[in-house]
Design a protein around this motif. Sequence first.
Motif, PDB file in Angstrom:
ATOM      1  N   UNK A 307       0.888  -1.066  -0.084  1.00 55.38           N
ATOM      2  CA  UNK A 307      -0.073  -0.070  -0.032  1.00 55.38           C
ATOM      3  C   UNK A 307       0.902   1.296  -0.058  1.00 55.38           C
ATOM      4  N   UNK A 308       0.789   2.097  -1.011  1.00 54.88           N
ATOM      5  CA  UNK A 308       1.716   3.359  -1.014  1.00 54.88           C
ATOM      6  C   UNK A 308       1.240   4.310  -0.059  1.00 54.88           C
ATOM      7  N   UNK A 309       2.054   5.332   0.184  1.00 53.01           N
ATOM      8  CA  UNK A 309       1.860   6.578   1.076  1.00 53.01           C
ATOM      9  C   UNK A 309       0.614   7.195   0.502  1.00 53.01           C
ATOM     10  N   UNK A 310       0.416   7.263  -0.540  1.00 51.64           N
ATOM     11  CA  UNK A 310      -0.689   8.184  -1.001  1.00 51.64           C
ATOM     12  C   UNK A 310      -1.932   7.411  -0.968  1.00 51.64           C
ATOM     13  N   UNK A 311      -2.051   5.898  -0.936  1.00 47.10           N
ATOM     14  CA  UNK A 311      -3.117   5.201  -1.188  1.00 47.10           C
ATOM     15  C   UNK A 311      -4.625   5.560  -0.007  1.00 47.10           C
ATOM     16  N   UNK A 312      -5.690   5.855  -0.608  1.00 46.29           N
ATOM     17  CA  UNK A 312      -6.900   6.344   0.308  1.00 46.29           C
ATOM     18  C   UNK A 312      -7.462   4.929   0.511  1.00 46.29           C
ATOM     19  N   UNK A 313      -8.100   5.178   1.906  1.00 43.94           N
ATOM     20  CA  UNK A 313      -8.737   3.874   2.465  1.00 43.94           C
ATOM     21  C   UNK A 313      -9.976   3.220   1.306  1.00 43.94           C
ATOM     22  N   UNK A 314     -10.570   4.192   0.691  1.00 46.90           N
ATOM     23  CA  UNK A 314     -11.354   3.939   0.021  1.00 46.90           C
ATOM     24  C   UNK A 314     -10.946   3.102  -1.440  1.00 46.90           C
ATOM     25  N   UNK A 315      -9.718   3.389  -1.762  1.00 44.21           N
ATOM     26  CA  UNK A 315      -9.238   2.778  -2.955  1.00 44.21           C
ATOM     27  C   UNK A 315      -8.524   1.323  -2.398  1.00 44.21           C
ATOM     28  N   UNK A 316      -8.551   0.751  -1.249  1.00 45.56           N
ATOM     29  CA  UNK A 316      -7.698  -0.358  -0.872  1.00 45.56           C
ATOM     30  C   UNK A 316      -8.737  -1.627  -1.631  1.00 45.56           C
ATOM     31  N   UNK A 317      -7.794  -2.537  -2.240  1.00 49.45           N
ATOM     32  CA  UNK A 317      -8.424  -3.711  -2.799  1.00 49.45           C
ATOM     33  C   UNK A 317      -8.473  -4.778  -1.563  1.00 49.45           C
ATOM     34  N   UNK A 318      -9.085  -5.975  -2.155  1.00 44.50           N
ATOM     35  CA  UNK A 318      -9.215  -7.093  -1.076  1.00 44.50           C
ATOM     36  C   UNK A 318      -8.019  -7.608  -0.830  1.00 44.50           C
ATOM     37  N   UNK A 319      -7.076  -7.675  -1.593  1.00 43.78           N
ATOM     38  CA  UNK A 319      -5.675  -8.198  -1.322  1.00 43.78           C
ATOM     39  C   UNK A 319      -5.023  -7.405  -0.446  1.00 43.78           C
ATOM     40  N   UNK A 320      -5.007  -6.053  -0.718  1.00 40.85           N
ATOM     41  CA  UNK A 320      -4.329  -5.118   0.040  1.00 40.85           C
ATOM     42  C   UNK A 320      -4.723  -5.115   1.704  1.00 40.85           C
ATOM     43  N   UNK A 321      -6.053  -5.087   1.679  1.00 43.40           N
ATOM     44  CA  UNK A 321      -6.667  -5.360   3.207  1.00 43.40           C
ATOM     45  C   UNK A 321      -6.091  -6.835   3.881  1.00 43.40           C
TER      46      UNK A 321
END
Length: 402
Positions: A307-321
């Motif tokens: 997960x990059x430093x700029x990624x917003x919570x809304x943009x997280x996909x299932x794998x990242x979570x």
Amino acid sequence: MIKKDVIIIGGGAAGFFAAINIAEKHPHLQVAILERAKEGLAKVKVSGGGRCNVTHAEFIPQELTKNYPRGEKELLGPFHQFMTGDTIEWFETRGVELKIEDDGRMFPVSNSSQTIIDCFLNEAEKHGVEVFYSHIVKSISKPDQCFQIETSKNMFSAEKVVVATGSNPKMWHLLETLGHTISQPVPSLFTFNIKDERISSIPGVVAPHVEVKVMGTNLWSEGPLLVTHWGFSAPSILKLSAFGAIELAERDYQFQIEINFIRQSFEDCLEQLKSAKHELAKKTVYKSTQFDLPKRLWHQLVLASNISAETRWADLNKAQLENLAKQLTEAVFNVNGKSTFKEEFVTAGGVDLKEINFKTFESKKIENLFFAGEVLNIDAVTGGFNFQNAWTGAYIVANSIA
């Protein structure tokens, strides 16, 4: 030949405590200490960062014994005879007041180990204990009723001998020649060496309460975790190193650990992260620390989850979570070696406990041979417990020598 009634080999914590109590309880006995160094009580001096961690504020024998990876069963009876409260009283009677810190460790109010050293030296002198410094013990024999001890400087004889030399391989070898069995020594109380991108830039960070497991074993512990320049330290790691001393030595200190930084299951963590995804939708994951974790640790675990430093919570996909939940609850680290914890060299190993009568701390094999402290195969986690073992054993020895 110098003749004494009782000779204590070893001028450390257990040796001085035994000598003082023997001389005080039995004033008619001539008591001497043989110490190999130019001065004694070296471990007392450096303990607790020079403050001397005298004991630990645990007043229930059963609970106290749980801090001894080796010796838990054997010390239960002795702790009913002499333990923490007795230690506090012993020192206070002699003008040394102790205080309890938040983590339960107990120190002299003066915050100086010299207070304890001065107390011992004064008491030894007061009760006529003779201390022979720079006397390295070469041999111990028992040709008749008396022991004969040859040192680098003289010959001594005594009817009773107390061995209080700590983790000393040369003394263990001499005890083997007398017929005792020695459990092979391995280090206990050490920190883990770990090279890992997740922690290389954050030394000094403390995760307040984690669970740590050694993978492929039943070893686990919990408590604070400290990130250091070389890996991990603090109570959660030191407990593991003590209870796993033998197993980790067999693995040559190459193993994997799994850390649960938040002490929640993967599933519960994932649910909370999904809630955060909705509630904090417009914020960046990197900047909105969760689970009361230290900010810098959170940053590293987020980056390690792709997960990059700029990624917003809304943009997280299932794998990242799922990645993030895994880093928080099942983070795996490779341990490659160990480092000594401060100056506190503690060793698992020593005289086999089956060969000791724990009502008296006398050898079951050789009459009038007594033991106190870490010369026995007893060791503890950090926090004043090794000293408490020394005081207890030495005090019971003093009662037994009559």
